[in-house]
Design an enzyme around this catalytic site. Structure first.
Site, PDB file in Angstrom:
ATOM      1  N   ILE A 108       6.213  -3.462  10.976  1.00 50.25           N
ATOM      2  CA  ILE A 108       5.617  -2.178  11.404  1.00 50.25           C
ATOM      3  C   ILE A 108       4.121  -2.187  11.088  1.00 50.25           C
ATOM      4  CG2 ILE A 108       7.696  -0.764  11.205  1.00 50.25           C
ATOM      5  CD1 ILE A 108       6.491   0.237   8.479  1.00 50.25           C
ATOM      6  N   ALA A 109       3.561  -3.398  10.861  1.00 52.49           N
ATOM      7  CA  ALA A 109       2.171  -3.475  10.407  1.00 52.49           C
ATOM      8  C   ALA A 109       1.221  -3.571  11.596  1.00 52.49           C
ATOM      9  CB  ALA A 109       2.019  -4.655   9.465  1.00 52.49           C
ATOM     10  N   ARG A 110       1.008  -4.764  12.099  1.00 51.84           N
ATOM     11  CA  ARG A 110       0.138  -4.968  13.251  1.00 51.84           C
ATOM     12  C   ARG A 110       0.574  -6.233  13.962  1.00 51.84           C
ATOM     13  NH1 ARG A 110      -1.475  -0.637  13.422  1.00 51.84           N
ATOM     14  NH2 ARG A 110      -3.580   0.191  13.491  1.00 51.84           N
ATOM     15  N   GLY A 130       0.857  -1.191   0.000  1.00 55.79           N
ATOM     16  CA  GLY A 130       0.000   0.000   0.000  1.00 55.79           C
ATOM     17  C   GLY A 130       0.889   1.235   0.000  1.00 55.79           C
ATOM     18  N   ARG A 131       0.331   2.340   0.489  1.00 47.66           N
ATOM     19  CA  ARG A 131       1.061   3.607   0.422  1.00 47.66           C
ATOM     20  C   ARG A 131       2.350   3.564   1.245  1.00 47.66           C
ATOM     21  NH1 ARG A 131      -4.806   6.154   1.014  1.00 47.66           N
ATOM     22  NH2 ARG A 131      -4.863   4.310   2.329  1.00 47.66           N
ATOM     23  N   ILE A 132       2.290   2.943   2.431  1.00 46.66           N
ATOM     24  CA  ILE A 132       3.492   2.916   3.276  1.00 46.66           C
ATOM     25  C   ILE A 132       4.529   1.970   2.665  1.00 46.66           C
ATOM     26  CG2 ILE A 132       4.389   2.360   5.576  1.00 46.66           C
ATOM     27  CD1 ILE A 132       1.543   3.138   6.652  1.00 46.66           C
ATOM     28  N   GLU A 177      -0.368  -6.502  22.277  1.00 44.36           N
ATOM     29  CA  GLU A 177       0.300  -5.338  22.855  1.00 44.36           C
ATOM     30  C   GLU A 177      -0.687  -4.522  23.709  1.00 44.36           C
ATOM     31  OE1 GLU A 177       1.432  -3.666  18.952  1.00 44.36           O
ATOM     32  OE2 GLU A 177       0.178  -1.947  19.432  1.00 44.36           O
ATOM     33  N   ARG A 237      -1.772  -8.417  -2.275  1.00 43.47           N
ATOM     34  CA  ARG A 237      -2.973  -9.078  -2.795  1.00 43.47           C
ATOM     35  C   ARG A 237      -3.118  -8.814  -4.289  1.00 43.47           C
ATOM     36  NH1 ARG A 237      -7.347  -6.883   1.207  1.00 43.47           N
ATOM     37  NH2 ARG A 237      -5.940  -5.182   0.775  1.00 43.47           N
ATOM     38  N   HIS A 259       5.330   0.541  19.336  1.00 45.15           N
ATOM     39  CA  HIS A 259       4.302   1.006  18.378  1.00 45.15           C
ATOM     40  C   HIS A 259       4.361   2.527  18.194  1.00 45.15           C
ATOM     41  CE1 HIS A 259       0.135  -0.129  16.558  1.00 45.15           C
ATOM     42  NE2 HIS A 259       0.727   0.841  15.865  1.00 45.15           N
ATOM     43  N   ILE A 260       5.503   2.978  17.660  1.00 43.58           N
ATOM     44  CA  ILE A 260       5.719   4.434  17.523  1.00 43.58           C
ATOM     45  C   ILE A 260       5.993   4.854  16.083  1.00 43.58           C
ATOM     46  CG2 ILE A 260       6.521   4.822  19.893  1.00 43.58           C
ATOM     47  CD1 ILE A 260       9.442   4.741  18.727  1.00 43.58           C
TER      48      ILE A 260
HETATM   49  C1  GLV Z   1      -0.793   2.986  13.524  1.00 44.97           C
HETATM   50  O1  GLV Z   1      -0.479   1.879  13.769  1.00 44.97           O
HETATM   51  C2  GLV Z   1      -1.902   3.325  12.673  1.00 44.97           C
HETATM   52  O2  GLV Z   1      -2.620   2.425  12.222  1.00 44.97           O
HETATM   53  O3  GLV Z   1      -2.121   4.517  12.446  1.00 44.97           O
END
Ligand code: GLV
Length: 327
Positions: free
Chosen positions: A238-240, A156-158, A269, A179, A287-288
């Site tokens: 860095i996703a979830r 995606g964008r990130i 978390e 996907r 989660h920063i």
């Molecule tokens: C951070 O994890 C967000 O989803 O903005």
């Protein structure tokens, strides 16, 4: 005329509360009291809007306690804290905060990749513990970033922001799996090549996870996926939380099945799997990824704009279930 009532579920930037108070009667939580899900439902009773963060669960149970609720505006791009189907069924609009955090989060993904590859926190702990008494040829020798193969799962964008940084800034060979494949102009801008998931796992020197969490991405990276990775590879999440099987990852790091990991998100978390705290070859952050002062302000502004846009002007900016608007 009385103002519409809203709830702000967590402590947020005081200027955001002040702006919301211009339009709404606001019950806020600036003391940042931890609320149980039941308490959140209780607080939502009688409110038409809610300003939520990624940790505030909105599902059938909370919605049942809040029959007047019309919108929940998340100050996060991810929205797995929302049960969108339950919200849609009750006619409650969901909004998130996309775009404003893309570049900041991609910066952080790269920071975690660099810190993991070059063993920054591990070596800092060593130094702080007073253990550095001489130079040695292999002290904290890590892996190269420039010229290596960057794998991205979730484009995606990130993901695209990370790909651009890798390709253009570090001369990396970028491969991705998603996907759906990107349009050719986007692939060209990222200098990224589409591969299947197996090839991604087998080939990447640094694998960055940027896909959304859903039941179908639960444990997308577990013991069998890690087993396909190179023993020299690093995994960055860095996703979830929940996308990686943290117990399997901790065991793989302990047994040196892969070289290292950089994690910003965790299953369950703010609890962190205890085994991750004891392995040295992992960089851990709480989660920063979107946490810069301007970006957090922009995220709060977008959630606020969604509440004002919808409740005052009937036009939200970033609806997730727009079908609610046409009822
Ligand atoms: C951070 O994890 C967000 O989803 O903005």
């Amino acid at each position: 005329m009385s103002k519409p009532k809203i709830l702000v579920a967590r402590a947020i930037i005081p200027a955001t509360v002040a702006r919301l108070e211009e339009h709404f009667e606001v019950e806020h939580n600036q003391a940042d009291q931890p609320w149980s899900k039941q308490q959140l439902g209780h607080k939502l009773a009688g409110k038409v809007g809610a300003f939520t963060t990624g940790g505030d669960r909105i599902d059938a149970e909370t919605l049942a306690a809040a029959p007047e609720l019309k919108i929940c505006a998340n100050m996060a791009v991810g929205y797995n804290n929302f049960d969108i189907d339950a919200m849609t069924a009750r006619g409650v609009l969901a909004t998130n905060a996309p775009d404003v955090l893309t570049e900041t989060t991609a910066d952080f993904g790269f920071a975690l990749l660099m810190a993991t590859a070059r063993r920054v926190t591990e070596s800092e702990h060593f130094l702080r513990a007073g253990k550095w008494d001489r130079w040695s040829f292999d002290m904290f020798a890590g892996s190269d970033v420039h010229g290596s193969t960057l794998g991205i799962l979730g484009m995606g964008r990130i993901g695209q922001g990370i790909a651009r940084r890798g390709a253009h800034g570090f001369g990396m060979n970028v491969i991705y799996h998603n996907r759906s494949r990107l349009a050719p102009d986007l692939e060209a801008a990222c200098r990224a090549r589409y591969v299947d998931k197996d090839e991604l796992l087998r080939t990447a020197d640094h694998l960055v996870l940027v896909l959304p969490y859903s039941p179908s991405s639960h444990h997308a990276i577990g013991a069998s996926e890690i087993a396909l990775m190179k023993p020299t590879a690093n995994l960055i999440n860095i996703a979830r939380g929940g996308i990686v099987d943290d117990a399997a990852l901790a065991a793989a790091l302990r047994d040196r099945k892969i070289a290292g990991a950089g994690l910003d998100v965790y299953e369950g978390e703010p609890k962190v799997h205890p085994d991750l705290l004891t392995v040295p070859n992992v960089v851990l952050t709480p989660h920063i990824a979107s946490a810069t002062v301007p970006t957090r302000r922009a995220m709060a502004d977008l959630a606020t704009d969604n509440l004002i846009g919808f409740l005052i002007h009937g036009k939200p900016l970033t609806p997730l279930n727009p079908e609610v608007l046409t009822r």
